[in-house]
Design an enzyme around this catalytic site. Structure first.
Site, short mmCIF file in Angstrom:
data_model
loop_
_atom_site.label_atom_id
_atom_site.label_comp_id
_atom_site.label_asym_id
_atom_site.label_seq_id
_atom_site.Cartn_x
_atom_site.Cartn_y
_atom_site.Cartn_z
N HIS A 78 0.83 -1.20 0.00
CA HIS A 78 0.00 0.00 0.00
C HIS A 78 0.87 1.25 0.00
CE1 HIS A 78 -3.79 -2.15 1.74
NE2 HIS A 78 -3.35 -2.69 0.62
N GLU A 81 0.79 3.96 1.79
CA GLU A 81 1.24 4.45 3.10
C GLU A 81 2.46 3.67 3.57
OE1 GLU A 81 -3.31 4.73 2.80
OE2 GLU A 81 -1.81 3.21 2.36
N CYS A 97 -5.69 1.48 5.68
CA CYS A 97 -6.25 0.24 6.23
C CYS A 97 -5.62 -0.04 7.60
CB CYS A 97 -5.99 -0.93 5.28
SG CYS A 97 -4.25 -1.44 5.21
#
Length: 149
Positions: A75, A77, A100
């Site tokens: 992801h 991030e 998430c």
């Protein structure tokens, strides 16, 4: 949640950094979802960027099984955290989508103290439950969540 607490950066800077995160999202090769993230120091220096994609060396193959694709995708991030070459304690992470739960755990572990996300949460996405759990964890540990208006 801590949404009403004053942001470390001004509203103008928050919009600028979110626009940059949106540009970073365009670098993702994922045809279904493009997410961008960046990490900013308290003195407004961008220290890392990240977008969703496969780990270095894994061939880009986005056709086929979505579950397999999602399982091997890093992801945005987490990519930004992994790309940072400095201590991130007290820094701000900007993301074009709510992180998430897994990314929230990495955000906490890195010492990031503020997460800036778009105003609208995507409550109908497949990730909504994970995003809600992550937001609760962040807020319980005094990580400021700022929604841009």
């Amino acid at each position: 949640m801590n949404d009403n607490i004053q942001s470390i950066h001004s509203a103008t800077w928050n919009r600028r950094f979110m626009a940059l995160a949106a540009e970073v999202a365009t670098w993702s090769k994922d045809p279904d979802c493009k997410v961008g993230a960046l990490i900013v120091s308290p003195d407004r220096r961008v220290v890392a960027t990240g977008y969703n994609g496969f780990p270095t060396g894994v061939p880009d193959r986005y056709e086929g099984d979505k579950d397999e694709k999602n399982a091997i995708t890093i992801h945005a991030e987490l990519n930004a955290i992994l790309n940072a070459k400095t201590d991130l304690a007290g820094f701000t992470l900007y993301s074009t989508k709510d992180p998430c739960l897994e990314c929230c755990k990495a955000i906490i572990q890195a010492g990031i103290k503020q997460v800036v996300v778009p105003q609208q949460r995507q409550t109908s996405s497949n990730w909504a439950a994970s995003q809600s759990a992550g937001a609760l964890m962040l807020s319980n540990l005094d990580v400021l969540i700022v929604r841009l208006f």
